[in-house]
Scaffold this active site. Structure first.
Site, mmCIF file in Angstrom:
data_model
loop_
_atom_site.group_PDB
_atom_site.id
_atom_site.type_symbol
_atom_site.label_atom_id
_atom_site.label_comp_id
_atom_site.label_asym_id
_atom_site.label_seq_id
_atom_site.Cartn_x
_atom_site.Cartn_y
_atom_site.Cartn_z
ATOM 1 N N ARG A 1 0.834 -1.215 0.000
ATOM 2 C CA ARG A 1 0.000 0.000 0.000
ATOM 3 C C ARG A 1 0.869 1.265 0.000
ATOM 4 O O ARG A 1 0.967 1.975 -0.983
ATOM 5 C CB ARG A 1 -0.943 -0.027 1.217
ATOM 6 C CG ARG A 1 -2.111 0.936 1.128
ATOM 7 C CD ARG A 1 -1.791 2.389 1.430
ATOM 8 N NE ARG A 1 -1.198 2.582 2.745
ATOM 9 C CZ ARG A 1 -0.722 3.752 3.171
ATOM 10 N NH1 ARG A 1 -0.755 4.820 2.390
ATOM 11 N NH2 ARG A 1 -0.178 3.852 4.369
ATOM 12 N N ASP A 2 1.515 1.525 1.103
ATOM 13 C CA ASP A 2 2.301 2.760 1.239
ATOM 14 C C ASP A 2 3.424 2.813 0.212
ATOM 15 O O ASP A 2 3.759 3.868 -0.326
ATOM 16 C CB ASP A 2 2.861 2.828 2.668
ATOM 17 C CG ASP A 2 3.400 4.198 3.018
ATOM 18 O OD1 ASP A 2 3.328 5.100 2.172
ATOM 19 O OD2 ASP A 2 3.903 4.366 4.138
ATOM 20 N N CYS B 1 9.800 9.301 -1.901
ATOM 21 C CA CYS B 1 9.311 10.349 -1.011
ATOM 22 C C CYS B 1 8.845 11.513 -1.876
ATOM 23 O O CYS B 1 9.657 12.151 -2.554
ATOM 24 C CB CYS B 1 10.417 10.807 -0.072
ATOM 25 S SG CYS B 1 9.902 12.192 0.951
ATOM 26 N N HIS C 1 10.600 7.372 7.923
ATOM 27 C CA HIS C 1 11.056 7.457 6.536
ATOM 28 C C HIS C 1 12.567 7.677 6.525
ATOM 29 O O HIS C 1 13.120 8.292 7.429
ATOM 30 C CB HIS C 1 10.309 8.577 5.804
ATOM 31 C CG HIS C 1 8.950 8.150 5.340
ATOM 32 N ND1 HIS C 1 8.258 8.780 4.349
ATOM 33 C CD2 HIS C 1 8.154 7.127 5.755
ATOM 34 C CE1 HIS C 1 7.101 8.159 4.159
ATOM 35 N NE2 HIS C 1 7.007 7.165 5.000
ATOM 36 N N HIS D 1 6.747 4.676 12.455
ATOM 37 C CA HIS D 1 6.705 4.643 10.984
ATOM 38 C C HIS D 1 7.675 5.712 10.494
ATOM 39 O O HIS D 1 7.325 6.882 10.373
ATOM 40 C CB HIS D 1 5.266 4.929 10.525
ATOM 41 C CG HIS D 1 5.052 4.843 9.039
ATOM 42 N ND1 HIS D 1 4.219 3.908 8.468
ATOM 43 C CD2 HIS D 1 5.542 5.564 8.017
ATOM 44 C CE1 HIS D 1 4.210 4.071 7.149
ATOM 45 N NE2 HIS D 1 5.000 5.087 6.850
ATOM 46 N N ASN E 1 9.913 5.310 2.562
ATOM 47 C CA ASN E 1 9.767 4.377 3.677
ATOM 48 C C ASN E 1 11.075 3.678 4.037
ATOM 49 O O ASN E 1 11.853 3.309 3.159
ATOM 50 C CB ASN E 1 8.762 3.293 3.286
ATOM 51 C CG ASN E 1 7.354 3.829 3.189
ATOM 52 O OD1 ASN E 1 6.848 4.416 4.128
ATOM 53 N ND2 ASN E 1 6.732 3.648 2.031
HETATM 54 MG MG MG Z 1 5.237 5.806 4.776
#
Ligand code: MG
Length: 295
Positions: free
Chosen positions: A13-14, A238, A207, A205, A247
């Site tokens: 997803r992300d 990003c 990055h 979470h 990520n």
């Molecule tokens: Mg993310």
């Protein structure tokens, strides 16, 4: 066990939502199976948003129909509103995610709602989710820096945490969206949060835009956090920094955790096979350091 770490794999997803190339449903499914073979139990699958908004996930329904929701895996989908939630329930999801931002400007640009409006919308989703015994995970993005507003006041993060816990979220994923925060800033924010709430409610979470992510994981571990989100191969760029990674790569997270004596239950070699598979489909090179060193 305290030294066991939960990893939520977010590449499907992300990760994919920030990739330019559309990955066919069959390939997404094969990628999922490879991730499962590597040992992941918590996997974010897709997002139920308008198809034109995130074309990379336009096959959310078709993909979800391939899943077996009766096995022991936790599959989750992002559901920004009641329509998305109903779709997720109909397809068999037992866990959903809602996502707010601590920055007003980011909230408006990302989900087209003020923070207050987003809270009202999520309330509807959460009530319905609870009525259907669906687990709720909540994301808060821009916890420390916002690409538009700069540094974010920690009170805004704490306000959203309270709100999401009241709505019934079992875990809150704290998103350091642009990868700019140092471990000193993470420590400053977490020490305020953990004065009010137990560490077991949170996931980190991070990055890796500027390679700060593992330092932030390390600091979070020191402060009692035992749950992290990451993306296989570092999938997903990003959008706020040109050409930069987004990520934190799961390979880097797993290798760091295992080297530090924590248990992840992930087979790194099999994870690398999963990343190799998706790298071929994406036709671009993945840049996770561990992946490059070990593939
Ligand atoms: Mg993310």
């Amino acid at each position: 066990m305290e030294d066991e770490i939960k990893i939520t794999e977010v590449a499907l997803r992300d990760g994919l939502q920030n990739e330019k190339k559309f990955i066919e449903t069959e390939s997404k499914f094969k990628f999922l199976k490879l991730l499962e073979e590597a040992g992941f139990n918590h996997i974010e699958i897709t997002s139920f948003v308008r198809k034109d908004k995130i074309p990379a996930l336009a096959d959310a329904e078709e993909f979800s129909k391939k899943l077996n929701f009766n096995d022991d895996k936790s599959y989750s989908a992002l559901t920004p509103n009641s329509i998305g939630l109903e779709k997720a329930i109909e397809l068999g999801y037992k866990e959903i995610a809602i996502f707010g931002a601590a920055s007003e400007t980011f909230s408006k640009k990302n989900i087209n709602a003020t923070i207050q409006e987003s809270i009202e919308k999520f309330k509807e989703v959460s009530i319905k989710a609870k009525q259907n015994s669906i687990k709720i995970r909540a994301y808060i993005s821009t916890i420390i820096h916002c690409p538009y507003e700069g540094k974010i006041d920690s009170e805004k993060v704490i306000f959203l945490i309270e709100e999401f816990l009241n709505q019934g979220a079992y875990e809150i994923s704290l998103g350091e969206t642009i990868g700019l925060a140092t471990s000193f800033e993470v420590e400053e924010l977490l020490s305020k949060i953990l004065k009010k709430f137990p560490a077991k409610l949170f996931a980190g979470h991070f990055h890796d835009t500027y390679s700060f992510a593992l330092g932030n994981v390390s600091k979070s571990l020191e402060m009692g956090i035992r749950s992290f989100d990451s993306s296989a191969g570092g999938l997903g760029g990003c959008p706020y920094a040109n050409g930069a990674s987004g990520n934190l790569a799961t390979e880097d997270l797993v290798f760091f955790l295992e080297s530090s004596g924590y248990k992840t239950n992930i087979d790194l070699e099999k994870l690398i096979l999963a990343s190799k598979f998706i790298e071929e489909k994406l036709s671009r090179n993945l840049i996770s350091k561990t992946y490059l060193a070990k593939k």
